[in-house]
Write a protein that holds these residues in place. Structure first.
Motif, PDB file in Angstrom:
ATOM      1  N   PHE A 104      17.426 -32.009  -8.541  1.00 49.26           N
ATOM      2  CA  PHE A 104      16.346 -33.045  -8.345  1.00 49.26           C
ATOM      3  C   PHE A 104      14.900 -32.573  -8.197  1.00 49.26           C
ATOM      4  O   PHE A 104      14.157 -32.798  -7.435  1.00 49.26           O
ATOM      5  N   TYR A 105      14.618 -31.654  -9.336  1.00 44.56           N
ATOM      6  CA  TYR A 105      13.203 -30.818  -9.452  1.00 44.56           C
ATOM      7  C   TYR A 105      12.336 -31.386 -10.114  1.00 44.56           C
ATOM      8  O   TYR A 105      11.148 -30.849 -10.235  1.00 44.56           O
ATOM      9  N   ARG A 106      12.500 -32.544 -10.798  1.00 44.74           N
ATOM     10  CA  ARG A 106      11.426 -33.274 -11.448  1.00 44.74           C
ATOM     11  C   ARG A 106      11.097 -34.791 -10.778  1.00 44.74           C
ATOM     12  O   ARG A 106      11.877 -35.493 -10.132  1.00 44.74           O
ATOM     13  N   ALA A 107       9.653 -34.902 -10.621  1.00 46.19           N
ATOM     14  CA  ALA A 107       9.070 -36.101  -9.873  1.00 46.19           C
ATOM     15  C   ALA A 107       8.452 -36.664 -10.941  1.00 46.19           C
ATOM     16  O   ALA A 107       7.720 -36.152 -11.917  1.00 46.19           O
ATOM     17  N   VAL A 108       8.144 -38.057 -10.786  1.00 46.69           N
ATOM     18  CA  VAL A 108       7.208 -38.860 -11.254  1.00 46.69           C
ATOM     19  C   VAL A 108       5.799 -39.097 -10.514  1.00 46.69           C
ATOM     20  O   VAL A 108       6.026 -39.784  -9.625  1.00 46.69           O
ATOM     21  N   ARG A 109       4.774 -38.739 -11.056  1.00 46.53           N
ATOM     22  CA  ARG A 109       3.688 -38.995 -10.180  1.00 46.53           C
ATOM     23  C   ARG A 109       2.416 -39.267 -10.931  1.00 46.53           C
ATOM     24  O   ARG A 109       2.061 -38.485 -12.143  1.00 46.53           O
ATOM     25  N   THR A 113       5.709 -36.722 -15.338  1.00 47.38           N
ATOM     26  CA  THR A 113       6.844 -35.949 -14.982  1.00 47.38           C
ATOM     27  C   THR A 113       6.309 -34.633 -14.801  1.00 47.38           C
ATOM     28  O   THR A 113       5.569 -33.701 -15.489  1.00 47.38           O
ATOM     29  N   LEU A 123       9.159 -29.853  -9.760  1.00 46.85           N
ATOM     30  CA  LEU A 123       8.739 -29.362  -8.129  1.00 46.85           C
ATOM     31  C   LEU A 123       9.071 -27.846  -7.831  1.00 46.85           C
ATOM     32  O   LEU A 123       8.677 -27.301  -6.813  1.00 46.85           O
TER      33      LEU A 123
END
Lengths: 118, 118
Positions: free
Chosen positions: A102-107, A111, A114
């Motif tokens: 889970f190394y990708r985040a939506v901010r 995308t 992390l």
């Protein structure tokens, strides 16, 4: 009460999702699938063993890569249709070489990554 | 890169599993399902919104119970087929009144309960 995989609820393919969490840090590492036999193998051997949907075979985590998951605790949820395995992870859990899948985040609509491969 | 739910991989029912983790403590609270629209609602409102498979409708967590999940971070995995939402959980996440849905563990072949309702 004595545990049996029969107590769990599997999907139409005979699978149940299993979340792997690093026991020490609490980091969520990955999610994969188990069937009744891979659950028995996981509990019997202490080595986390998934069912590979793509290869249709047991996937003893780390057998090829060396990135094994030693079982620390085996839990299941209120509906008995999801597993949580607490593990001691050797090396990265992710096939990309990162610690967690889970190394990708939506901010702010974007995308971002992390972490980088170890 | 701009995020869109189109980047994710949904199952045949148009759903993707979403793991909810308490942002502060790292405790894994529950797993439920989202569709593309519930992902948009989650990101737009900051209130974690699942898709109820039994009721076939949006499930804005806490709308009935008050046990809301405020979104802290929205993540997805390497295969883009699983979500991890970090949340601030008000009250118990589990419908049994427990903090986490994963309150049962298998130890020495026996099922034990790790927590009681709050």
């Amino acid at each position: 009460m004595s545990f049996s995989p029969d107590l769990l609820v599997f999907n139409d393919a005979g699978l149940i999702p299993a979340i792997a969490q690093e026991a020490e840090s609490g980091e969520v590492l990955m999610m994969a699938w188990m069937n009744a036999d891979s659950i028995r193998k996981t509990l019997d051997t202490g080595r986390v063993t998934y069912w590979s949907r793509s290869r249709q075979e047991f996937w003893v985590k780390g057998d090829t890569s060396g990135h094994v998951q030693e079982l620390v605790d085996f839990r299941f949820d209120c509906d008995a249709d999801c597993l949580l395995v607490l593990v001691r992870q050797t090396g990265p859990a992710c096939h990309t070489g990162r610690r967690s899948c889970f190394y990708r985040a939506v901010r702010d609509g974007e995308t971002i990554e992390l972490s980088t491969p170890l």
